[in-house]
Enzyme design. Structure first.
Site, PDB file in Angstrom:
ATOM      1  N   GLY A 298      -8.182  -4.577   3.210  1.00 26.50           N
ATOM      2  CA  GLY A 298      -7.283  -4.653   2.157  1.00 26.50           C
ATOM      3  C   GLY A 298      -6.867  -6.015   1.754  1.00 26.50           C
ATOM      4  O   GLY A 298      -6.896  -6.301   0.420  1.00 26.50           O
ATOM      5  N   SER A 299      -6.566  -7.157   2.717  1.00 24.26           N
ATOM      6  CA  SER A 299      -6.549  -8.565   2.261  1.00 24.26           C
ATOM      7  C   SER A 299      -7.631  -8.933   1.615  1.00 24.26           C
ATOM      8  O   SER A 299      -7.394  -9.608   0.528  1.00 24.26           O
ATOM      9  CB  SER A 299      -5.928  -9.288   3.487  1.00 24.26           C
ATOM     10  OG  SER A 299      -4.841  -8.463   4.177  1.00 24.26           O
TER      11      SER A 299
ATOM     12  N   CYS B 291       3.613  -7.925   8.170  1.00 23.58           N
ATOM     13  CA  CYS B 291       3.426  -9.545   7.884  1.00 23.58           C
ATOM     14  C   CYS B 291       4.763 -10.045   7.774  1.00 23.58           C
ATOM     15  O   CYS B 291       4.705 -11.420   7.813  1.00 23.58           O
ATOM     16  CB  CYS B 291       2.706  -9.279   6.466  1.00 23.58           C
ATOM     17  SG  CYS B 291       1.492  -8.217   6.185  1.00 23.58           S
TER      18      CYS B 291
HETATM   19  C1  LIG Z   1      -2.237  -2.932   5.378  1.00 22.57           C
HETATM   20  C2  LIG Z   1      -2.335  -3.199   3.761  1.00 22.57           C
HETATM   21  C3  LIG Z   1      -2.985  -4.232   3.247  1.00 22.57           C
HETATM   22  C4  LIG Z   1      -3.738  -5.331   4.251  1.00 22.57           C
HETATM   23  O1  LIG Z   1      -4.982  -4.429   4.477  1.00 22.57           O
HETATM   24  P1  LIG Z   1      -5.730  -5.195   5.709  1.00 22.57           P
HETATM   25  O2  LIG Z   1      -7.015  -4.258   6.012  1.00 22.57           O
HETATM   26  O3  LIG Z   1      -4.642  -5.019   7.018  1.00 22.57           O
HETATM   27  O4  LIG Z   1      -6.081  -6.836   5.170  1.00 22.57           O
HETATM   28  C5  LIG Z   1      -3.024  -4.282   1.935  1.00 22.57           C
HETATM   29  N1  LIG Z   1      -2.211  -3.670   1.160  1.00 22.57           N
HETATM   30  C6  LIG Z   1      -1.402  -2.520   1.497  1.00 22.57           C
HETATM   31  C7  LIG Z   1      -0.564  -1.731   0.644  1.00 22.57           C
HETATM   32  C8  LIG Z   1      -1.384  -2.370   2.923  1.00 22.57           C
HETATM   33  O5  LIG Z   1      -0.784  -1.556   3.532  1.00 22.57           O
END
Ligand SMILES: *Cc1c(COP(=O)(O)O)cnc(C)c1O
Length: 394
Positions: A72-73, A329
């Site tokens: 996600g990041s 985080c």
């Molecule tokens: C966990 C999360 C992310 C980050 O995803 P990662 O795969 O951990 O980098 C981004 N946005 C939201 C809404 C999340 O819950």
């Protein structure tokens, strides 16, 4: 760790047995590089092709619109940085204004802060006490030079759902690129990429029972985003690096399970969500953060007056229960959560928050264990709290 009660599924989830099973061959026998021409490599290439097609089918888009990332990041970084570069050139030339919300994930917010240093102007829409962005606010924030809007679909700390399809429709009508972080939406609320009116959508595997370190960015085929990692020709030359084949195969299985199991999960979690709400609200001076109706029901976030969230988490941990005070985080820092502050909570109340996030594996017995332990812990902490004494003595 079998007797752990895990209620922190918005932070990460356990791998599902079916995901593990489909990954197994790619961790072991089928280790070929997908770019190699011999048959061992072709097995990996075939697996990638199938994973992309399966995800596209489950989420209703074209397989060519799915780009695998590390999660996600990375997807958020690619989407926002890529769109910011795009709005400077091509048809949208010279556009300099971005609209977002005050409670986005840090992987969006910190990119926006960096872009502000480069001269972009950003409007952060309020989310009010209910934790929901208003389309009217977006409408009045739009300027002739607005080139990008980025609003998440479900907030990760409080679970509230944003009106993203309406936001997407408005952006499309006004020629504004629209990105949505849908990491917490997948598997919790219906997600149809073609109905979302979005140009860019971020997804992550480890929030839906796939391993950590894999995810995807949906890029609408009308959008020409610049490559995020330069190098080899992987991911149509836009995201170089030897593919995480096992992770991607597991991610595709997890997406299929999330979509096909969404209704059963909702049916199972709804009574647990209602029970948690009803019982926890019986505790004195407790507040639910975010609207109860516009919510992904796997996530409930409460604030307890007169309590430090950290102490609450430690006491729950001693009782074998994993919860969170908000975003993973943010923990480790003493600043209150930017999400809870965006709801207008005073600092001292934002500090005393507890996020309970369930998964398809959560049972009623686990919820009951939390409900047994929580009132006593809250009471004990309040007895030791000078803040509580001040609150109750008026
Ligand atoms: C966990 C999360 C992310 C980050 O995803 P990662 O795969 O951990 O980098 C981004 N946005 C939201 C809404 C999340 O819950």
């Amino acid at each position: 760790m079998e007797n752990i009660i895990y209620l922190d599924n918005a932070a990460t989830t356990r791998i599902s047995p079916a995901v593990r099973e489909v990954m197994e061959p790619y961790l072991d026998g089928f280790y070929g590089n997908a770019s190699s021409l011999y048959s061992l490599g072709r097995e990996s290439a075939k697996a990638l092709h199938k994973a992309r097609a399966d995800i596209a089918e489950a989420l209703n888009c074209d397989p060519r619109e799915i780009y695998f990332t590390s999660g996600g990041s990375e997807s958020n970084n690619w989407a926002v940085k890529g769109a910011a570069a795009l709005m400077k050139n091509m048809k949208t030339q010279g556009k300099n204004h971005i609209i977002s919300s005050q409670f986005e994930h840090h992987a969006v917010l910190h990119v926006l802060l960096a872009l502000e240093k480069f001269g972009y102007e950003v409007t952060y829409l309020p989310v009010y006490e209910d934790g929901v962005v208003r389309v009217e606010d977006l409408q009045s924030a739009i300027r002739p030079d607005t080139g990008l809007c980025t609003i998440m679909q479900v907030n990760n700390e409080i679970g509230t759902i944003q009106p993203v399809a309406e936001i997407g429709a408005l952006c499309r009508e006004r020629g504004i690129l629209f990105h949505s972080d849908a990491v917490q939406a997948l598997g919790n609320i219906p997600l149809d990429l073609s109905a979302l009116n979005a140009d860019l959508v971020s997804l992550s595997g480890h929030k839906i029972h796939a391993p950590k370190g894999v995810g995807a960015l949906y890029i609408n085929k009308k959008i020409r985003l610049a490559p995020f990692i330069e190098g080899g020709a992987q991911e149509s030359g836009k995201r170089a690096g030897t593919e995480n084949v096992a992770g991607i195969v597991g991610f595709a299985k997890a997406v299929q399970e999330a979509v096909s199991g969404a209704e059963a999960k909702r049916a199972a979690l709804l009574p647990l969500c209602e029970k948690l709400y009803k019982e926890i609200m019986k505790i004195e001076r407790v507040h639910l953060n975010g609207d109860m109706e516009q919510r992904a029901i796997n996530n409930l976030n409460f604030s307890f007056e007169g309590i430090e969230g950290e102490s609450l988490l430690l006491m729950l941990d001693m009782a074998g229960i994993c919860c969170s005070s908000g975003s993973a985080c943010t923990s480790g820092s003493l600043d209150p959560s930017h999400v809870l502050l965006a709801l207008g909570l005073p600092h001292e109340i934002a500090h005393g928050s507890l996020r309970i996030s369930m998964s398809k594996y959560t049972t009623e017995a686990e919820v009951d264990k939390l409900l047994e332990a929580l009132p006593g812990i809250v009471n004990k902490l309040r007895q030791m709290s000078p803040l509580w004494e001040r609150i109750t003595k008026g």
